[in-house]
Design a protein around this motif. Structure first.
Motif, PDB file in Angstrom:
ATOM      1  N   SER A 222      55.931  72.179  40.229  1.00 43.09           N
ATOM      2  CA  SER A 222      54.994  71.382  39.445  1.00 43.09           C
ATOM      3  C   SER A 222      54.226  72.281  38.469  1.00 43.09           C
ATOM      4  O   SER A 222      54.110  71.979  37.280  1.00 43.09           O
ATOM      5  N   ASP A 223      53.733  73.420  38.964  1.00 43.94           N
ATOM      6  CA  ASP A 223      53.012  74.366  38.093  1.00 43.94           C
ATOM      7  C   ASP A 223      53.909  74.866  36.962  1.00 43.94           C
ATOM      8  O   ASP A 223      53.469  75.025  35.823  1.00 43.94           O
ATOM      9  N   PHE A 224      55.152  75.115  37.293  1.00 43.98           N
ATOM     10  CA  PHE A 224      56.110  75.609  36.301  1.00 43.98           C
ATOM     11  C   PHE A 224      56.238  74.609  35.140  1.00 43.98           C
ATOM     12  O   PHE A 224      56.165  74.980  33.965  1.00 43.98           O
ATOM     13  N   TYR A 225      56.382  73.318  35.479  1.00 45.82           N
ATOM     14  CA  TYR A 225      56.488  72.307  34.425  1.00 45.82           C
ATOM     15  C   TYR A 225      55.171  72.137  33.675  1.00 45.82           C
ATOM     16  O   TYR A 225      55.162  71.987  32.452  1.00 45.82           O
ATOM     17  N   VAL A 226      54.063  72.145  34.413  1.00 49.84           N
ATOM     18  CA  VAL A 226      52.763  71.962  33.751  1.00 49.84           C
ATOM     19  C   VAL A 226      52.558  73.070  32.715  1.00 49.84           C
ATOM     20  O   VAL A 226      52.063  72.830  31.604  1.00 49.84           O
ATOM     21  N   ASP A 227      52.972  74.270  33.056  1.00 52.67           N
ATOM     22  CA  ASP A 227      52.863  75.392  32.120  1.00 52.67           C
ATOM     23  C   ASP A 227      53.670  75.129  30.838  1.00 52.67           C
ATOM     24  O   ASP A 227      53.193  75.333  29.727  1.00 52.67           O
ATOM     25  N   ILE A 228      54.896  74.631  31.012  1.00 53.93           N
ATOM     26  CA  ILE A 228      55.721  74.288  29.842  1.00 53.93           C
ATOM     27  C   ILE A 228      55.017  73.220  29.002  1.00 53.93           C
ATOM     28  O   ILE A 228      54.925  73.315  27.776  1.00 53.93           O
ATOM     29  N   MET A 267      59.638  64.841  35.833  1.00 52.15           N
ATOM     30  CA  MET A 267      60.752  65.774  35.577  1.00 52.15           C
ATOM     31  C   MET A 267      61.439  66.176  36.888  1.00 52.15           C
ATOM     32  O   MET A 267      62.657  66.287  36.955  1.00 52.15           O
ATOM     33  N   ILE A 268      60.632  66.399  37.931  1.00 56.83           N
ATOM     34  CA  ILE A 268      61.225  66.749  39.231  1.00 56.83           C
ATOM     35  C   ILE A 268      62.018  65.562  39.780  1.00 56.83           C
ATOM     36  O   ILE A 268      63.138  65.717  40.280  1.00 56.83           O
ATOM     37  N   ALA A 269      61.451  64.356  39.635  1.00 59.04           N
ATOM     38  CA  ALA A 269      62.150  63.163  40.125  1.00 59.04           C
ATOM     39  C   ALA A 269      63.503  63.007  39.424  1.00 59.04           C
ATOM     40  O   ALA A 269      64.515  62.711  40.065  1.00 59.04           O
ATOM     41  N   LEU A 270      63.535  63.240  38.118  1.00 54.80           N
ATOM     42  CA  LEU A 270      64.792  63.083  37.376  1.00 54.80           C
ATOM     43  C   LEU A 270      65.801  64.153  37.777  1.00 54.80           C
ATOM     44  O   LEU A 270      66.998  63.891  37.872  1.00 54.80           O
TER      45      LEU A 270
END
Ligand code: HEM
Length: 502
Positions: A222-228, A267-270
Motif C-alpha cells: 500500500s505504501d509503495f503505491y501511495v508513494d507512486i 491497484m492491489i485488488a486488480l
C-alpha cells in the motif's frame, strides 16, 4: 454416520455427510465439479451442503446461475461472503470493505482505466514483453535453448505467472511497478498471495506466520503505491495510459476524488483479480494447443494469413485486428468453458429467499426457502460442462464455437447493462442477461470487468508464443482445486522448439 435432516419442511435437501462440522468439505474441496454432479444426481439442482460449519446452498444449471447471480445484491450479499479473505489483502475502503453502491462507483472508475483506447495502446507493449521474455536477455531465463533444431522444456504455470505479471505491470499497473518487478515488489506480491488461499477465507484469524507476513506485505505494498500516487500528483499525471492515471481523475457522485490509499488498494485488488485468472487461462490454453497440433497449426496459419509480409516475417497487430481472429478467439473461449479459473461464486444470505419452483423441482409443488444466514453458491462450470447442453462436453474443441448448428453458435448476443453499455453475456438465447450456460466471467452486478483486458493480454500472448515456437505435450494435466484459482497439476511441462524463418 449422521443423517442431517432439513430443519424445516421448506429447507432444501441437505447433502449426506459423516462429520458434523467438516460436512462435505473434503469431497467439495478435492473435486467440486464431481461433487456437484453427484449431488445433482441425488438431490436435484438445489441442495445444501455443510462446509466447515457453514451451510451452503447450491443452485445449479443456467436457471440456478440466474437465481444467484441475478439476485438482489442486498439479499445475496457478496461483501459478507468475501471480506474475511479480501480486506486483509486488498486493504481498507475498497471493493468488499465498503457498501456495495460505493464499490459499484469504484468499479465504474476502473472501467475508465480499461477503456478501448487504453487496450489499443497495450497490444504492442504485451507483444514486446513476451518477445523479450522468450529471448536470452529476459529477466527470467526459462527458455534455455534458442537453437532452432533443439527441443527445450518449460513449466507452463511458472512461465505464465511470470509473463502475466510482466505484461500486467507494463500496461495496467504502470511503469513504476514494472521497474520494481525484480526487486522488492515480487516478494511483497508473493507474501500477499500466500494470504489469498481457501484457508484464509475459511479461517480468517489463525495465529500463523503466513498471516503476519500477509499483513506486513499489505502495508508495504500500500505504501509503495501511495508513494507512486503522490509523485504522480506532483508531476504530470495525465502522461500515462495506465490505471493509476485513470483513477486519479475520477470523482464519486458526491464530488470527492479518490483518496491515495483507496487508489492504492484498488491497484492491489486488480493485481490479485487478474494475476491468477489470466495465468491459469494462459496455462490451460498453451497446454491444449501443445496437445492439439491441428489447432496449433490453424492458429499459426491465422497469424501468417493476417500478418504475413512480403519479406516472410510477421508484422505486429492492432487491437482491432487481434479481436477479429476467430481461431484464436475460440481457443480462449473454449479453454474458459472447460477450465474457468473460478469454480464457485459465493454470496451470504441476508433474508429468507424463496427458490423459484421452476428451479427447485419442476413439475412438483414443493417450495424451498433458503434461510437467512446460509451462504448460496453458483458454479457456472457445471453448466459449462453439462453433457445435456454441450456435445462431447469433456472434449476441448474450439471449433464448436464456429459450428453453425452447435449450441455455442447462439453465443455472444449483446445486452445493454444498467448504464446502457454493451455487455457480452455470452449465450444470449434467453431473455435474461444472467441466465446462461456459459459464464466464465460471472454475471449480473458482480460480473467481471476485466474480460476485455484478459482477452487482449491472453490473445497477444498466445499469438506471440505461437509465432515463435512449436509446442508439444503428451497429456493434459488434471485440475488442482486446492488453490483459489483452478490450476493444472504437475507434471505440466511443455516441450518447445523455435520456428525456422527462411
Ligand atoms: C469479477 C472471472 C480477469 C477484475 C469476476 C467474476 C468472475 C471473474 C467469475 C465474478 C465474481 C463474483 O461474482 O463473485 C475472471 C476471469 C478472468 C478475469 C475468468 C480472466 C481470464 C480479471 C482481470 C481483472 C478482473 C484481468 C482486472 C483487471 C474483476 C473485478 C470483478 C471481477 C473488478 C468484480 C467483482 C465484483 O463486482 O464483486 N471475474 N476475471 N478480472 N473481476 Fe474478473
Amino acid at each position: 454416520g449422521q443423517l442431517i435432516i432439513p430443519r424445516k419442511a421448506t429447507d432444501p435437501p441437505v447433502v449426506f455427510h459423516w462429520l458434523p462440522f467438516v460436512g462435505s468439505a473434503i469431497s467439495y474441496g478435492n473435486d467440486p465439479l464431481k461433487f456437484f454432479f453427484e449431488c445433482r444426481e441425488k438431490y436435484g439442482d438445489v441442495f445444501t451442503f455443510i462446509l466447515l460449519g457453514k451451510r451452503v446452498t447450491v443452485a445449479l444449471g443456467p436457471k440456478g446461475n440466474n437465481f444467484i447471480l441475478g439476485g438482489k445484491s442486498i439479499t445475496f450479499n457478496a461483501e459478507d461472503a468475501y471480506t474475511p479473505l479480501t480486506t486483509p489483502v486488498f486493504g481498507r475502503d475498497v471493493v468488499y470493505d465498503v457498501p456495495n453502491d460505493k464499490f459499484m462507483e469504484q468499479k465504474r472508475f476502473v472501467k475508465v482505466g480499461l477503456s478501448t483506447d487504453n487496450l489499443r495502446a497495450y497490444v504492442g507493449m504485451v507483444e514486446e514483453e513476451v518477445e523479450q521474455y522468450m529471448n536470452k536477455e529476459a529477466t527470467f531465463r526459462t527458455f534455455q535453448t534458442n537453437d532452432i533444431n533443439e527441443w527445450g522444456q518449460f513449466d507452463v504455470v511458472k512461465v505464465m505467472q511470470e509473463i502475466t505479471i510482466l505484461t500486467a505491470s507494463r500496461t495496467l499497473q504502470g511503469k513504476e511497478v514494472r521497474a520494481n518487478l525484480d526487486k522488492e515488489y515480487a516478494q511483497l506480491y508473493n507474501d500477499l498471495d500466500g494470504g489469498f488461499t481457501p484457508i484464509n477465507w475459511m479461517m480468517p484469524n489463525l495465529p500463523l506466520e503466513s498471516y503476519r507476513r500477509r499483513d506486513r506485505a499489505q502495508k508495504k505494498m500500500s505504501d509503495f503505491y501511495v508513494d507512486i500516487i503522490r509523485k504522480r500528483r506532483a508531476g504530470n499525471p495525465e502522461a500515462e495510459h495506465d490505471m493509476i492515471a485513470a483513477l486519479l481523475e475520477q470523482t464519486y457522485r458526491n464530488g470527492e476524488y479518490l483518496k491515495d490509499h483507496e487508489i492504492a488498494h484498488i491497484m492491489i485488488a486488480l493485481l490479485m483479480a487478474g494475476q491468477h485468472t489470466s495465468s491459469a487461462t494462459g496455462s490451460w490454453s498453451l497446454l491444449h494447443i501443445a496437445h492439439n497440433p491441428d489447432i496449433a497449426d490453424a492458429l499459426y496459419k491465422e497469424q501468417v494469413q493476417n500478418f504475413g509480409t512480403p519479406d516472410g516475417k510477421l508484422r505486429s497487430m492492432t487491437y482491432e485486428e487481434l479481436r477479429a481472429l476467430p481461431v484464436l478467439d475460440s481457443v480462449i473461449r473454449e479453454t474458459l468453458r472447460i477450465h474457468p479459473p473460478i469454480h464457485s461464486i459465493m454470496r451470504h444470505v441476508r433474508d429468507d429467499v424463496v427458490v423459484p419452483g421452476t428451479l427447485s423441482n419442476p413439475g412438483k409443488d414443493k417450495t424451498f426457502i433458503i434461510p437467512k444466514g446460509h451462504f448460496v453458491m453458483a458454479s457456472p462450470v457445471v453448466s459449462q460442462m453439462d453433457p445435456e447442453i454441450w456435445k462431447n462436453s469433456e472434449e476441448w474443441d474450439p471449433l464448436r464455437w464456429s459450428d453453425p448448428n452447435g449450441v455455442a453458435a447462439q453465443a455472444f448476443k449483446t445486452y445493454l447493462d444498467e448504464n446502457g453499455e454493451k455487455v457480452d453475456y455470452g449465450f444470449g438465447a434467453v431473455s435474461k442477461g444472467t441466465e446462461s450456460p456459459y459464464q466464465p466471467f460471472g454475471a449480473g452486478k458482480h460480473r467481471c470487468i476485466g474480460e476485455q483486458f484478459a482477452y487482449m493480454q491472453l490473445g497477444t500472448l498466445i499469438s506471440t508464443v505461437i509465432r515463435n515456437v512449436e509446442l508439444r505435450i503428451d497429456a493434459i494435466p488434471e485440475h488442482n482445486y486446492h488453490t483459489m484459482i483452478t490450476m493444472p497439476k504437475e507434471p505440466r511441462t511443455i516441450s518447445y522448439r523455435r520456428r525456422k524463418f527462411d
